[in-house]
Design a protein around this motif. Structure first.
Motif, PDB file in Angstrom:
ATOM      1  N   LEU A 118       9.586-128.533  35.767  1.00 16.19           N
ATOM      2  CA  LEU A 118       9.089-127.192  35.458  1.00 16.19           C
ATOM      3  C   LEU A 118       7.581-127.196  35.325  1.00 16.19           C
ATOM      4  CD1 LEU A 118      11.605-125.765  32.848  1.00 16.19           C
ATOM      5  CD2 LEU A 118      11.690-125.754  35.308  1.00 16.19           C
ATOM      6  N   ILE A 119       7.052-128.217  34.620  1.00 16.42           N
ATOM      7  CA  ILE A 119       5.606-128.283  34.424  1.00 16.42           C
ATOM      8  C   ILE A 119       4.918-128.467  35.775  1.00 16.42           C
ATOM      9  CG2 ILE A 119       3.736-129.581  33.350  1.00 16.42           C
ATOM     10  CD1 ILE A 119       5.740-130.355  31.137  1.00 16.42           C
ATOM     11  N   GLY A 120       5.460-129.371  36.598  1.00 18.81           N
ATOM     12  CA  GLY A 120       4.857-129.642  37.910  1.00 18.81           C
ATOM     13  C   GLY A 120       4.839-128.400  38.783  1.00 18.81           C
ATOM     14  N   ALA A 121       5.966-127.682  38.810  1.00 19.25           N
ATOM     15  CA  ALA A 121       6.040-126.482  39.645  1.00 19.25           C
ATOM     16  C   ALA A 121       5.077-125.414  39.127  1.00 19.25           C
ATOM     17  CB  ALA A 121       7.467-125.943  39.661  1.00 19.25           C
ATOM     18  N   ALA A 122       4.955-125.308  37.796  1.00 17.99           N
ATOM     19  CA  ALA A 122       4.026-124.324  37.224  1.00 17.99           C
ATOM     20  C   ALA A 122       2.597-124.676  37.596  1.00 17.99           C
ATOM     21  CB  ALA A 122       4.190-124.269  35.705  1.00 17.99           C
ATOM     22  N   ILE A 123       2.250-125.976  37.518  1.00 22.29           N
ATOM     23  CA  ILE A 123       0.888-126.397  37.884  1.00 22.29           C
ATOM     24  C   ILE A 123       0.616-126.053  39.346  1.00 22.29           C
ATOM     25  CG2 ILE A 123      -0.583-128.416  38.270  1.00 22.29           C
ATOM     26  CD1 ILE A 123       0.743-129.702  35.828  1.00 22.29           C
ATOM     27  N   ALA A 124       1.580-126.384  40.225  1.00 22.00           N
ATOM     28  CA  ALA A 124       1.383-126.141  41.655  1.00 22.00           C
ATOM     29  C   ALA A 124       1.166-124.656  41.924  1.00 22.00           C
ATOM     30  CB  ALA A 124       2.588-126.652  42.433  1.00 22.00           C
ATOM     31  N   LEU A 125       1.980-123.799  41.274  1.00 20.60           N
ATOM     32  CA  LEU A 125       1.843-122.357  41.520  1.00 20.60           C
ATOM     33  C   LEU A 125       0.539-121.819  40.937  1.00 20.60           C
ATOM     34  CD1 LEU A 125       5.467-121.020  40.996  1.00 20.60           C
ATOM     35  CD2 LEU A 125       4.213-121.232  43.121  1.00 20.60           C
ATOM     36  N   LEU A 126       0.118-122.365  39.775  1.00 23.48           N
ATOM     37  CA  LEU A 126      -1.140-121.906  39.181  1.00 23.48           C
ATOM     38  C   LEU A 126      -2.330-122.306  40.045  1.00 23.48           C
ATOM     39  CD1 LEU A 126      -0.548-122.540  35.385  1.00 23.48           C
ATOM     40  CD2 LEU A 126      -0.826-120.356  36.531  1.00 23.48           C
ATOM     41  N   SER A 148     -12.551-121.037  50.659  1.00 22.45           N
ATOM     42  CA  SER A 148     -11.127-120.956  50.333  1.00 22.45           C
ATOM     43  C   SER A 148     -10.292-121.831  51.271  1.00 22.45           C
ATOM     44  CB  SER A 148     -10.636-119.509  50.334  1.00 22.45           C
ATOM     45  OG  SER A 148     -10.772-118.954  51.600  1.00 22.45           O
ATOM     46  N   ALA A 149     -10.782-122.087  52.503  1.00 17.43           N
ATOM     47  CA  ALA A 149     -10.057-123.015  53.383  1.00 17.43           C
ATOM     48  C   ALA A 149     -10.085-124.420  52.794  1.00 17.43           C
ATOM     49  CB  ALA A 149     -10.671-123.018  54.774  1.00 17.43           C
ATOM     50  N   VAL A 150     -11.250-124.821  52.278  1.00 16.38           N
ATOM     51  CA  VAL A 150     -11.350-126.146  51.652  1.00 16.38           C
ATOM     52  C   VAL A 150     -10.458-126.205  50.419  1.00 16.38           C
ATOM     53  CG1 VAL A 150     -12.905-127.757  50.515  1.00 16.38           C
ATOM     54  CG2 VAL A 150     -13.670-126.535  52.527  1.00 16.38           C
ATOM     55  N   TYR A 151     -10.500-125.120  49.616  1.00 16.15           N
ATOM     56  CA  TYR A 151      -9.675-125.113  48.404  1.00 16.15           C
ATOM     57  C   TYR A 151      -8.187-125.142  48.751  1.00 16.15           C
ATOM     58  CZ  TYR A 151      -7.772-123.978  43.895  1.00 16.15           C
ATOM     59  OH  TYR A 151      -7.044-124.027  42.742  1.00 16.15           O
ATOM     60  N   ASN A 152      -7.796-124.463  49.821  1.00 17.96           N
ATOM     61  CA  ASN A 152      -6.385-124.433  50.219  1.00 17.96           C
ATOM     62  C   ASN A 152      -5.892-125.835  50.563  1.00 17.96           C
ATOM     63  OD1 ASN A 152      -3.921-123.334  50.819  1.00 17.96           O
ATOM     64  ND2 ASN A 152      -4.492-122.665  52.869  1.00 17.96           N
ATOM     65  N   ILE A 153      -6.753-126.629  51.188  1.00 12.10           N
ATOM     66  CA  ILE A 153      -6.367-128.006  51.519  1.00 12.10           C
ATOM     67  C   ILE A 153      -6.166-128.807  50.242  1.00 12.10           C
ATOM     68  CG2 ILE A 153      -7.222-130.136  52.581  1.00 12.10           C
ATOM     69  CD1 ILE A 153      -8.538-128.227  54.678  1.00 12.10           C
ATOM     70  N   PHE A 154      -7.052-128.585  49.255  1.00 15.96           N
ATOM     71  CA  PHE A 154      -6.881-129.248  47.959  1.00 15.96           C
ATOM     72  C   PHE A 154      -5.572-128.808  47.299  1.00 15.96           C
ATOM     73  CE2 PHE A 154      -7.356-128.248  43.416  1.00 15.96           C
ATOM     74  CZ  PHE A 154      -7.298-129.521  42.900  1.00 15.96           C
ATOM     75  N   ALA A 155      -5.306-127.506  47.316  1.00 18.87           N
ATOM     76  CA  ALA A 155      -4.099-126.985  46.665  1.00 18.87           C
ATOM     77  C   ALA A 155      -2.853-127.569  47.317  1.00 18.87           C
ATOM     78  CB  ALA A 155      -4.072-125.462  46.750  1.00 18.87           C
ATOM     79  N   PHE A 156      -2.897-127.688  48.649  1.00 26.54           N
ATOM     80  CA  PHE A 156      -1.741-128.259  49.352  1.00 26.54           C
ATOM     81  C   PHE A 156      -1.555-129.721  48.971  1.00 26.54           C
ATOM     82  CE2 PHE A 156       0.188-130.306  53.088  1.00 26.54           C
ATOM     83  CZ  PHE A 156       1.354-129.581  53.144  1.00 26.54           C
ATOM     84  N   ALA A 157      -2.675-130.450  48.871  1.00 27.09           N
ATOM     85  CA  ALA A 157      -2.587-131.867  48.508  1.00 27.09           C
ATOM     86  C   ALA A 157      -2.038-132.028  47.094  1.00 27.09           C
ATOM     87  CB  ALA A 157      -3.960-132.517  48.614  1.00 27.09           C
ATOM     88  N   MET A 158      -2.352-131.075  46.201  1.00 25.85           N
ATOM     89  CA  MET A 158      -1.873-131.156  44.819  1.00 25.85           C
ATOM     90  C   MET A 158      -0.377-130.887  44.698  1.00 25.85           C
ATOM     91  SD  MET A 158      -3.784-132.241  42.563  1.00 25.85           S
ATOM     92  CE  MET A 158      -3.008-131.705  41.051  1.00 25.85           C
ATOM     93  N   LEU A 159       0.206-130.253  45.722  1.00 21.72           N
ATOM     94  CA  LEU A 159       1.651-130.015  45.689  1.00 21.72           C
ATOM     95  C   LEU A 159       2.414-131.329  45.584  1.00 21.72           C
ATOM     96  CD1 LEU A 159       2.499-127.470  48.519  1.00 21.72           C
ATOM     97  CD2 LEU A 159       2.854-127.151  46.099  1.00 21.72           C
ATOM     98  N   PHE A 160       1.916-132.366  46.283  1.00 24.40           N
ATOM     99  CA  PHE A 160       2.700-133.597  46.396  1.00 24.40           C
ATOM    100  C   PHE A 160       2.869-134.321  45.072  1.00 24.40           C
ATOM    101  CE2 PHE A 160       1.766-132.364  50.607  1.00 24.40           C
ATOM    102  CZ  PHE A 160       2.960-132.593  51.254  1.00 24.40           C
ATOM    103  N   PRO A 161       1.765-134.609  44.329  1.00 28.53           N
ATOM    104  CA  PRO A 161       2.013-135.218  43.021  1.00 28.53           C
ATOM    105  C   PRO A 161       2.762-134.286  42.082  1.00 28.53           C
ATOM    106  CG  PRO A 161      -0.323-134.744  43.304  1.00 28.53           C
ATOM    107  CD  PRO A 161       0.319-134.534  44.624  1.00 28.53           C
ATOM    108  N   PRO A 167       7.857-135.644  39.193  1.00 34.25           N
ATOM    109  CA  PRO A 167       9.203-135.387  38.667  1.00 34.25           C
ATOM    110  C   PRO A 167      10.235-136.444  39.077  1.00 34.25           C
ATOM    111  CG  PRO A 167       8.274-133.392  39.564  1.00 34.25           C
ATOM    112  CD  PRO A 167       7.365-134.504  39.967  1.00 34.25           C
ATOM    113  N   ARG A 168       9.965-137.160  40.176  1.00 33.08           N
ATOM    114  CA  ARG A 168      10.899-138.207  40.584  1.00 33.08           C
ATOM    115  C   ARG A 168      10.673-139.511  39.836  1.00 33.08           C
ATOM    116  NH1 ARG A 168      10.798-135.358  44.908  1.00 33.08           N
ATOM    117  NH2 ARG A 168      12.561-135.185  46.340  1.00 33.08           N
ATOM    118  N   MET A 169       9.531-139.644  39.156  1.00 33.74           N
ATOM    119  CA  MET A 169       9.219-140.917  38.503  1.00 33.74           C
ATOM    120  C   MET A 169       9.609-140.925  37.040  1.00 33.74           C
ATOM    121  SD  MET A 169       5.593-141.807  40.229  1.00 33.74           S
ATOM    122  CE  MET A 169       5.632-143.495  39.675  1.00 33.74           C
ATOM    123  N   VAL A 170       9.644-139.746  36.415  1.00 37.83           N
ATOM    124  CA  VAL A 170       9.976-139.699  34.995  1.00 37.83           C
ATOM    125  C   VAL A 170      11.347-139.052  34.819  1.00 37.83           C
ATOM    126  CG1 VAL A 170       7.615-139.651  34.189  1.00 37.83           C
ATOM    127  CG2 VAL A 170       8.714-137.543  34.810  1.00 37.83           C
ATOM    128  N   GLY A 171      11.968-139.288  33.676  1.00 37.65           N
ATOM    129  CA  GLY A 171      13.285-138.729  33.409  1.00 37.65           C
ATOM    130  C   GLY A 171      13.240-137.220  33.389  1.00 37.65           C
TER     131      GLY A 171
END
Lengths: 231, 69
Positions: A118-126, A148-161, A167-171
């Motif tokens: 939940l926290i990860g998804a909230a961070i990604a959407l924010l 905003s094109a540069v920022y969009n690339i950053f935002a996309f990269a942040m989706l992965f962690p 969420p796959r590494m912690v309980g």
């Protein structure tokens, strides 16, 4: 008709999703019971969001490669529809979690609040929300598009962690985390059997096509607006 | 006689316990056909949304056509 085929395909696939999703046989599982059918709706929102964000990312790369206002409009509108699907995925997840985690498993509020998915998804959407704030803060169109094109690339990269790796590494209570004893959520062979796949894959395609359809309408409107403003 | 009664009740207990082992599903809703009501309502909303999208699509197409003339 040649341009419309994928819109008709999305109607057919989603009609099939609703019919099969409610009427077909599903595996009998504890805790989930009949709510496993949410797989065709809640999970597909996230798949659709991810695909639209990938498209948006590609258009941002294209903009940096060859700056044209068209690429910027494509990137921002695919990101907007992706966020819309993401918010729907989040809200449907809230309802689902309320009945499976809180009511059936008697999880405490503290356990829900520190839920990494939940926290990860909230961070990604924010982070994507900040993309639109950033776009709104520029008066110069070229600067707006480039930053905003540069920022969009950053935002996309942040989706992965934030939604795929951490969420796959912690309980976590969410399927796909080590604590829930299943691997990849929704695509794991232990988690999902062939009866679910029969509706699940068409549902992903159908919902994604609807997302693309809505984005295409937004893009066409904005292109028209640009054209009229420039004349 | 007493013994067989005990065995029978034990058997019944086993059957009841086994029935509760199975996850509960909305089987009643399926058997009395009420599920079709839900499907009909959801499909109507879905089609309504699609019709709305189609009308928007056509309106934007007309705008594009007028703009190109």
């Amino acid at each position: 008709m040649r341009k419309y085929w994928w819109k008709i395909l999305s109607i057919i696939l989603l009609t099939y999703t609703f019919l099969g999703g409610f009427l077909f046989d599903v595996p009998r599982l504890f805790i989930l019971n009949e709510t496993i059918r949410n797989l065709y709706f809640h999970v597909c929102m996230w798949f659709g969001m991810m695909i639209l964000f990938i498209v948006s990312f590609i258009y941002s790369l294209k903009y940096l490669n060859k700056p044209s206002i068209k690429n910027d409009i494509y990137a921002s509108n695919f990101a907007a529809t992706g966020c819309f699907l993401g918010v729907l995925g989040y809200l449907t997840g809230v309802i689902w979690a309320n009945y499976t985690w809180v009511t059936d498993q008697q999880q405490s509020l503290a356990a829900i609040l520190k839920e990494p998915k939940l926290i990860g998804a909230a961070i990604a959407l924010l982070i994507y929300g900040a993309y639109f704030v950033l776009r709104g803060s520029f008066s110069d169109n070229d600067k707006k598009a480039r930053v905003s094109a540069v920022y969009n690339i950053f935002a996309f990269a942040m989706l992965f962690p934030s939604i795929w790796i951490i969420p796959r590494m912690v309980g976590s209570l969410h399927p796909g985390a080590p604590g829930s004893e299943s691997g990849n959520p929704a695509l794991n062979y232990n988690d999902i059997d062939s009866r679910l796949r029969l509706v699940f894959y068409p549902a992903i395609i159908g919902w994604t096509l609807v997302g693309v359809w809505i984005s295409s309408l937004r893009i066409r409107l904005q292109l028209l607006r640009e054209k009229i403003l420039n004349n | 006689m007493k013994k067989s009664g005990f065995f029978l009740s034990a058997m019944f207990l086993c059957i009841i316990a086994k029935a509760q082992d199975k996850p509960e599903m909305a089987d009643v809703m399926r058997s009395n056909g009420k599920i079709y009501v839900v499907v009909a309502v959801c499909l109507l909303i879905l089609f309504g949304l699609f019709i709305y999208l189609f009308i928007l699509d056509r309106k934007i197409s007309n705008l594009e056509k007028n703009n190109n003339q």
